[in-house]
Design a protein around this motif. Structure first.
Motif, PDB file in Angstrom:
ATOM      1  N   HIS A   1       0.850  -1.191   0.000  1.00 49.79           N
ATOM      2  CA  HIS A   1       0.000   0.000   0.000  1.00 49.79           C
ATOM      3  C   HIS A   1       0.888   1.243   0.000  1.00 49.79           C
ATOM      4  O   HIS A   1       1.939   1.266   0.650  1.00 49.79           O
ATOM      5  N   ALA A   2       0.464   2.260  -0.740  1.00 48.46           N
ATOM      6  CA  ALA A   2       1.270   3.478  -0.848  1.00 48.46           C
ATOM      7  C   ALA A   2       0.380   4.708  -0.823  1.00 48.46           C
ATOM      8  O   ALA A   2      -0.814   4.642  -1.146  1.00 48.46           O
ATOM      9  N   ILE A   3       0.984   5.841  -0.453  1.00 46.41           N
ATOM     10  CA  ILE A   3       0.238   7.096  -0.396  1.00 46.41           C
ATOM     11  C   ILE A   3       0.064   7.663  -1.803  1.00 46.41           C
ATOM     12  O   ILE A   3      -1.035   8.014  -2.216  1.00 46.41           O
ATOM     13  N   GLN A   4       1.172   7.741  -2.550  1.00 45.46           N
ATOM     14  CA  GLN A   4       1.139   8.272  -3.910  1.00 45.46           C
ATOM     15  C   GLN A   4       1.118   7.136  -4.914  1.00 45.46           C
ATOM     16  O   GLN A   4       1.416   5.986  -4.584  1.00 45.46           O
ATOM     17  N   GLY A   5       0.803   7.477  -6.173  1.00 47.23           N
ATOM     18  CA  GLY A   5       0.801   6.492  -7.236  1.00 47.23           C
ATOM     19  C   GLY A   5       2.191   6.179  -7.736  1.00 47.23           C
ATOM     20  O   GLY A   5       3.192   6.440  -7.063  1.00 47.23           O
ATOM     21  N   ILE A   6       2.275   5.621  -8.943  1.00 41.09           N
ATOM     22  CA  ILE A   6       3.553   5.227  -9.530  1.00 41.09           C
ATOM     23  C   ILE A   6       4.473   6.423  -9.738  1.00 41.09           C
ATOM     24  O   ILE A   6       5.663   6.381  -9.460  1.00 41.09           O
ATOM     25  N   ALA A   7       3.912   7.530 -10.235  1.00 40.91           N
ATOM     26  CA  ALA A   7       4.721   8.713 -10.544  1.00 40.91           C
ATOM     27  C   ALA A   7       5.027   9.496  -9.270  1.00 40.91           C
ATOM     28  O   ALA A   7       4.148   9.719  -8.440  1.00 40.91           O
ATOM     29  N   THR A   8       6.281   9.920  -9.139  1.00 37.69           N
ATOM     30  CA  THR A   8       6.684  10.647  -7.932  1.00 37.69           C
ATOM     31  C   THR A   8       6.271  12.109  -7.952  1.00 37.69           C
ATOM     32  O   THR A   8       6.392  12.801  -6.945  1.00 37.69           O
ATOM     33  N   ASP A   9       5.779  12.582  -9.098  1.00 41.01           N
ATOM     34  CA  ASP A   9       5.361  13.988  -9.151  1.00 41.01           C
ATOM     35  C   ASP A   9       3.880  14.163  -8.812  1.00 41.01           C
ATOM     36  O   ASP A   9       3.347  15.265  -8.859  1.00 41.01           O
ATOM     37  N   GLU A  10       3.200  13.046  -8.466  1.00 43.01           N
ATOM     38  CA  GLU A  10       1.807  13.144  -8.045  1.00 43.01           C
ATOM     39  C   GLU A  10       1.747  13.634  -6.603  1.00 43.01           C
ATOM     40  O   GLU A  10       2.531  13.218  -5.760  1.00 43.01           O
ATOM     41  N   GLU A  11       0.803  14.513  -6.321  1.00 45.81           N
ATOM     42  CA  GLU A  11       0.649  15.028  -4.965  1.00 45.81           C
ATOM     43  C   GLU A  11      -0.361  14.176  -4.197  1.00 45.81           C
ATOM     44  O   GLU A  11      -1.432  13.841  -4.711  1.00 45.81           O
ATOM     45  N   ALA A  12      -0.015  13.831  -2.963  1.00 47.04           N
ATOM     46  CA  ALA A  12      -0.942  13.083  -2.117  1.00 47.04           C
ATOM     47  C   ALA A  12      -1.974  14.035  -1.526  1.00 47.04           C
ATOM     48  O   ALA A  12      -1.635  15.119  -1.061  1.00 47.04           O
ATOM     49  N   SER A  13      -3.227  13.633  -1.556  1.00 45.53           N
ATOM     50  CA  SER A  13      -4.292  14.449  -0.989  1.00 45.53           C
ATOM     51  C   SER A  13      -4.503  14.092   0.486  1.00 45.53           C
ATOM     52  O   SER A  13      -4.002  13.066   0.974  1.00 45.53           O
ATOM     53  N   VAL A  14      -5.247  14.934   1.188  1.00 45.33           N
ATOM     54  CA  VAL A  14      -5.589  14.650   2.584  1.00 45.33           C
ATOM     55  C   VAL A  14      -6.362  13.333   2.672  1.00 45.33           C
ATOM     56  O   VAL A  14      -6.144  12.519   3.577  1.00 45.33           O
ATOM     57  N   LYS A  15      -7.236  13.099   1.697  1.00 43.50           N
ATOM     58  CA  LYS A  15      -8.013  11.848   1.676  1.00 43.50           C
ATOM     59  C   LYS A  15      -7.100  10.633   1.498  1.00 43.50           C
ATOM     60  O   LYS A  15      -7.307   9.593   2.147  1.00 43.50           O
ATOM     61  N   ASP A  16      -6.081  10.748   0.623  1.00 45.74           N
ATOM     62  CA  ASP A  16      -5.133   9.650   0.436  1.00 45.74           C
ATOM     63  C   ASP A  16      -4.470   9.280   1.761  1.00 45.74           C
ATOM     64  O   ASP A  16      -4.336   8.100   2.100  1.00 45.74           O
ATOM     65  N   ILE A  17      -4.057  10.301   2.494  1.00 48.75           N
ATOM     66  CA  ILE A  17      -3.373  10.088   3.772  1.00 48.75           C
ATOM     67  C   ILE A  17      -4.324   9.487   4.801  1.00 48.75           C
ATOM     68  O   ILE A  17      -3.984   8.529   5.505  1.00 48.75           O
ATOM     69  N   GLU A  18      -5.540  10.002   4.864  1.00 50.66           N
ATOM     70  CA  GLU A  18      -6.529   9.491   5.817  1.00 50.66           C
ATOM     71  C   GLU A  18      -6.911   8.051   5.508  1.00 50.66           C
ATOM     72  O   GLU A  18      -7.019   7.214   6.403  1.00 50.66           O
ATOM     73  N   ASP A  19      -7.114   7.759   4.234  1.00 48.94           N
ATOM     74  CA  ASP A  19      -7.491   6.395   3.839  1.00 48.94           C
ATOM     75  C   ASP A  19      -6.405   5.395   4.212  1.00 48.94           C
ATOM     76  O   ASP A  19      -6.689   4.299   4.709  1.00 48.94           O
ATOM     77  N   LEU A  20      -5.147   5.785   3.994  1.00 54.78           N
ATOM     78  CA  LEU A  20      -4.055   4.874   4.314  1.00 54.78           C
ATOM     79  C   LEU A  20      -3.887   4.740   5.823  1.00 54.78           C
ATOM     80  O   LEU A  20      -3.614   3.643   6.331  1.00 54.78           O
ATOM     81  N   ALA A  21      -4.076   5.821   6.542  1.00 55.65           N
ATOM     82  CA  ALA A  21      -4.004   5.752   8.011  1.00 55.65           C
ATOM     83  C   ALA A  21      -5.079   4.818   8.554  1.00 55.65           C
ATOM     84  O   ALA A  21      -4.819   4.018   9.466  1.00 55.65           O
ATOM     85  N   ASN A  22      -6.277   4.905   8.004  1.00 55.49           N
ATOM     86  CA  ASN A  22      -7.364   4.002   8.423  1.00 55.49           C
ATOM     87  C   ASN A  22      -6.990   2.548   8.169  1.00 55.49           C
ATOM     88  O   ASN A  22      -7.268   1.666   8.988  1.00 55.49           O
ATOM     89  N   LEU A  23      -6.350   2.306   7.031  1.00 58.74           N
ATOM     90  CA  LEU A  23      -5.930   0.940   6.688  1.00 58.74           C
ATOM     91  C   LEU A  23      -4.845   0.446   7.648  1.00 58.74           C
ATOM     92  O   LEU A  23      -4.875  -0.710   8.093  1.00 58.74           O
ATOM     93  N   VAL A  24      -3.895   1.313   7.962  1.00 52.52           N
ATOM     94  CA  VAL A  24      -2.824   0.966   8.899  1.00 52.52           C
ATOM     95  C   VAL A  24      -3.406   0.576  10.256  1.00 52.52           C
ATOM     96  O   VAL A  24      -2.985  -0.413  10.875  1.00 52.52           O
ATOM     97  N   VAL A  25      -4.394   1.332  10.715  1.00 51.17           N
ATOM     98  CA  VAL A  25      -5.048   1.038  11.998  1.00 51.17           C
ATOM     99  C   VAL A  25      -5.818  -0.279  11.907  1.00 51.17           C
ATOM    100  O   VAL A  25      -5.726  -1.137  12.795  1.00 51.17           O
ATOM    101  N   GLN A  26      -6.577  -0.427  10.832  1.00 52.03           N
ATOM    102  CA  GLN A  26      -7.408  -1.621  10.648  1.00 52.03           C
ATOM    103  C   GLN A  26      -6.564  -2.901  10.606  1.00 52.03           C
ATOM    104  O   GLN A  26      -6.924  -3.911  11.224  1.00 52.03           O
ATOM    105  N   LEU A  27      -5.447  -2.839   9.887  1.00 56.13           N
ATOM    106  CA  LEU A  27      -4.593  -4.021   9.723  1.00 56.13           C
ATOM    107  C   LEU A  27      -3.537  -4.150  10.823  1.00 56.13           C
ATOM    108  O   LEU A  27      -2.773  -5.108  10.843  1.00 56.13           O
ATOM    109  N   LYS A  28      -3.517  -3.154  11.736  1.00 58.13           N
ATOM    110  CA  LYS A  28      -2.547  -3.140  12.832  1.00 58.13           C
ATOM    111  C   LYS A  28      -1.099  -3.267  12.308  1.00 58.13           C
ATOM    112  O   LYS A  28      -0.307  -4.094  12.771  1.00 58.13           O
ATOM    113  N   VAL A  29      -0.797  -2.439  11.334  1.00 59.43           N
ATOM    114  CA  VAL A  29       0.540  -2.436  10.735  1.00 59.43           C
ATOM    115  C   VAL A  29       1.542  -1.899  11.748  1.00 59.43           C
ATOM    116  O   VAL A  29       1.334  -0.836  12.339  1.00 59.43           O
ATOM    117  N   LYS A  30       2.636  -2.627  11.936  1.00 60.72           N
ATOM    118  CA  LYS A  30       3.602  -2.264  12.973  1.00 60.72           C
ATOM    119  C   LYS A  30       4.514  -1.121  12.551  1.00 60.72           C
ATOM    120  O   LYS A  30       4.930  -0.301  13.364  1.00 60.72           O
TER     121      LYS A  30
END
Length: 229
Positions: free
Chosen positions: A136-165
């Motif tokens: 799972h990643a915040i940004q897409g394949i291209a490094t010039d893509e900007e991560a949105s607040v939603k991208d960050i929140e969605d990934l944080a929710n996933l990290v919590v849900q999956l209990k990623v260490k």
């Protein structure tokens, strides 16, 4: 530099961006060019949002094919030294076999349910496919893509849900988006650590003993497994 080269080797699959136009023009003028992505079986490539994922080096089997393609390119461009290139190619393929065995053995230290890799940008899909990781990643394949607040929140929710260490920085990507995921997860009651810095779009250096492909892959895998254990 390109115009003076005896041989040009490119990854292809859109990795080189706008410089591809320059390489194509040199190719048309008769310059010896090897674009490795053009020689790979497209059925073995990963497609994301309608384009090929260029991060083929994270699948060691694919990288063995790339080594053969480059070796053939060297032999074609310098036929007098063909035997030398063939000898070096065989030695390098043996190195890659040993690397693959090391990676597979190291990953066995990590239970399957812990094989979840969270990084800054979407560079590790081939690694995930080859070695059985959820990626799972915040940004897409291209490094010039900007991560949105939603991208960050969605990934944080996933990290919590999956209990990623642990989650990981990348040497070629600014750290702030990953830190935002860590802070967001913390606000939701889950402490997630920084697992370390991975090399995704670049090799490391002699100072960190990561200046070659083999050393970089060994370092990445060791960092990932040790952090997630």
């Amino acid at each position: 530099a390109l115009s003076k080269a005896d041989l040009i080797v490119a990854n292809g699959l859109n990795l080189e961006g706008k410089i591809v136009d320059t390489i194509s023009n040199l190719m048309k003028s008769g310059k010896h060019v090897v674009i490795v992505g053009d020689h790979l079986d497209k059925n073995k490539l990963i497609i994301k949002n309608g384009v090929y994922d260029p991060h083929i080096w994270f699948d060691i089997d694919l990288w063995m094919e790339v080594a053969i393609i480059v070796g053939n390119g060297l032999k074609d461009s310098d036929d007098e030294n063909s035997d030398y290139y063939e000898k070096q190619l065989k030695a390098y393929l043996n190195e890659l076999d040993e690397l693959k065995a090391f990676v597979q053995n190291k990953i066995q230290e990590l239970p399957e349910e812990k094989r979840i890799l969270v990084t800054a940008h979407d560079a590790f899909a081939y690694f995930g496919r080859a070695f059985g990781f959820q990626v799972h990643a915040i940004q897409g394949i291209a490094t010039d893509e900007e991560a949105s607040v939603k991208d960050i929140e969605d990934l944080a929710n996933l990290v919590v849900q999956l209990k990623v260490k642990a989650v990981f920085f990348e040497s070629s990507i600014p750290e702030h988006t990953v830190r935002s995921v860590i802070e967001s997860a913390k606000a939701k009651g889950w402490e997630v650590a920084v697992g370390g810095e991975l090399y995704s779009d670049a090799l490391g250096d002699e100072q960190h003993d990561t200046e070659t492909y083999v050393k970089t892959i060994r370092y990445n895998v060791t960092t990932i497994v040790d952090a997630l254990k």
